[in-house]
Write a protein that holds these residues in place. Structure first.
Motif, short mmCIF file in Angstrom:
data_model
loop_
_atom_site.label_atom_id
_atom_site.label_comp_id
_atom_site.label_asym_id
_atom_site.label_seq_id
_atom_site.Cartn_x
_atom_site.Cartn_y
_atom_site.Cartn_z
N ILE A 186 115.83 78.22 -8.11
CA ILE A 186 114.63 77.55 -8.36
C ILE A 186 113.42 78.48 -8.51
O ILE A 186 113.28 79.38 -7.75
CB ILE A 186 114.28 76.64 -7.06
N GLY A 187 112.99 78.19 -9.72
CA GLY A 187 112.08 79.43 -10.10
C GLY A 187 110.79 79.43 -9.02
O GLY A 187 110.18 78.25 -8.69
N ILE A 188 110.38 80.67 -9.01
CA ILE A 188 109.17 80.72 -7.90
C ILE A 188 108.05 81.62 -8.68
O ILE A 188 108.58 82.60 -9.26
CB ILE A 188 109.71 81.36 -6.54
N SER A 349 107.45 73.89 -13.51
CA SER A 349 108.54 73.39 -14.40
C SER A 349 109.79 72.77 -13.82
O SER A 349 110.71 72.23 -14.22
CB SER A 349 108.79 74.29 -15.49
N GLU A 350 109.71 73.32 -12.48
CA GLU A 350 111.16 72.97 -11.33
C GLU A 350 110.95 71.46 -10.94
O GLU A 350 111.97 71.15 -10.40
CB GLU A 350 111.27 73.79 -10.43
N VAL A 351 109.89 70.88 -10.92
CA VAL A 351 109.78 69.64 -10.55
C VAL A 351 109.27 68.57 -11.54
O VAL A 351 108.70 68.87 -12.52
CB VAL A 351 108.82 69.67 -9.12
N SER A 354 107.15 63.20 -10.58
CA SER A 354 107.18 62.63 -8.96
C SER A 354 107.45 63.53 -8.18
O SER A 354 107.70 63.20 -7.00
CB SER A 354 108.24 61.37 -8.96
N TYR A 355 107.39 64.98 -8.39
CA TYR A 355 107.53 66.07 -7.66
C TYR A 355 109.14 66.31 -7.00
O TYR A 355 109.40 66.98 -6.01
CB TYR A 355 106.68 66.01 -6.50
N GLU A 356 110.17 65.53 -7.68
CA GLU A 356 111.37 65.83 -7.17
C GLU A 356 112.02 67.06 -8.14
O GLU A 356 111.48 67.32 -9.21
CB GLU A 356 112.19 64.35 -7.79
N LEU A 357 112.68 67.76 -7.29
CA LEU A 357 113.33 69.03 -7.94
C LEU A 357 114.16 68.62 -8.99
O LEU A 357 115.13 67.70 -8.67
CB LEU A 357 114.02 69.99 -6.83
#
Length: 404
Positions: A186-188, A349-351, A354-357
């Motif tokens: 997951i991009g950080i 860009s990872e979500v 609706s803020y879902e991964l």
């Protein structure tokens, strides 16, 4: 969680503002909800934010408010869904009345302490049957299960991560969770300080006279953005609401050139022509004219005298320009743990909207752990409330649709 019930289970990891408002909005008839908090209490950063005046949100229109965020469109839907008026209505429902201060910030009515606000929210959550487990440090995943304290495993249908940023470690917000997200590819975005003190290399003589003093009723410009307010001169540099709001612009300059240039308008209420006319027409000495005719404070006059030559100080044209556009070089920003908030975290860009991964179905990220920024004044905490309530309502609606 009762395995015999047909409702889905939700695990909320973290107990800050976004988690609390998610829990307050979720439907207990549709979900079994458990909060996993690594501290012994909930809302520690929520309480720390109340030191020196418990600013709950800002009262300006939500349309104007949305533009305060970086990036603004990312938060638009949740802020519109649960705005500052919705917050005040909810607080009123649970017995917390609010008022709008002279700064247009929203506070609890006088006499209501931060702990009372927190307890009212907690009572609402507990009345919903939300289970709270303390001293539960999340340590990543064990296959498809959540791992706590390196050994305890939890299986949940839906997971809501509300892990916070990386400032104020004393409250438990340390950002160490990013290593687990990286393991899942997951991009950080690395954390950076925001709403923090900015380094200015003041002369020792100037500091001796002015350290700890405010520059009030000013306007600071960085790049193409300006902010009115005040700042305080410190041994490190500058801090205060007029510069906090410019954190994104200043950080960008620092990343490109190692220094950032800001410009301070010491008298935003006057045009440069008015200042020049008052200087040229005054029969008083220069310092008295600045104090009496232009109404500059002692620290503002000291700033001009300290950084202008005698010839520049006595030149009406040059002095007028410097009053309206005083240049200050920023050479750095304070340590993350000394900042009010942080920028960075899970890349947007990872979500989904609706803020879902995107690569982990039914796993949601809310609050400061996402890569967005906001100035002080109630904006940061309002976005946390809004994201929590927004995701909860989406899940409530989705559950109803599935049952139908």
């Amino acid at each position: 969680m009762d395995a015999n019930r047909s409702v889905k289970s939700i695990a909320i990891i973290g107990g800050g503002a976004s988690a609390l408002f998610f829990a307050a909005a979720i439907d207990p008839d549709k979900f079994d909800v458990t909060i996993y908090e690594k501290n012994k209490t909930l809302g520690r950063k929520f309480l720390v934010a109340g030191d020196g005046g418990f600013n709950l949100t800002h009262s300006e229109s939500i349309e104007t408010m949305i533009e305060r965020y970086t990036p603004s469109l990312f938060l638009k839907e949740s802020l519109t869904h649960f705005d500052n008026t919705s917050l005040r209505n909810l607080l009123s429902e649970i017995g917390i009345e609010t008022f709008i201060g002279s700064s247009k910030r929203v506070y609890p009515e006088k006499g209501i302490k931060p702990i009372e606000v927190l307890n009212a929210i907690l009572d609402r959550i507990k009345n919903k049957g939300v289970e709270i487990k303390f001293e539960q440090t999340w340590t990543g995943w064990s296959e498809d299960k959540l791992s706590f304290n390196d050994s305890d495993e939890v299986n949940a249908d839906i997971v809501v991560y509300a892990l916070g940023g990386a400032s104020w470690k004393v409250t438990g917000s340390n950002g160490l969770w990013i290593s687990y997200f990286k393991q899942k590819n997951i991009g950080i975005v690395p954390f950076q300080a925001s709403n923090c003190a900015f380094e200015v290399k003041w002369s020792q003589d100037f500091l001796i006279k002015n350290e700890g003093l405010p520059l009030k009723n000013i306007e600071i410009t960085s790049a193409n953005k300006s902010q009115r307010g005040e700042v305080v001169i410190t041994s490190y540099g500058l801090e205060g609401n007029a510069i906090y709001a410019l954190s994104p612009e200043i950080r960008k300059q620092l990343s490109n050139t190692d220094t950032a240039e800001i410009f301070i308008d010491l008298k935003p209420s006057l045009l440069i022509t008015e200042i020049k006319n008052r200087l040229s027409s005054s029969s008083k000495n220069r310092t008295t004219t600045l104090s009496k005719e232009i109404k500059l404070s002692k620290v503002q006059v000291s700033l001009l005298k300290s950084f202008l030559t005698k010839e520049e100080y006595m030149d009406d044209e040059i002095l007028s320009r410097r009053i309206k556009q005083f240049p200050v070089t920023i050479s750095g920003l304070s340590e993350i743990d000394e900042a009010i908030s942080t920028f960075g975290g899970v890349d947007l860009s990872e979500v989904s909207s609706s803020y879902e991964l995107k690569n982990m179905h039914n796993h949601y990220c809310i609050g400061e752990m996402l890569n967005w920024d906001a100035p002080t004044g109630g904006y940061l905490i309002q976005a946390c409330y809004s994201m929590g309530a927004f995701v909860a309502e989406l899940l409530n609606e989705e559950s109803t649709t599935l049952k139908e």
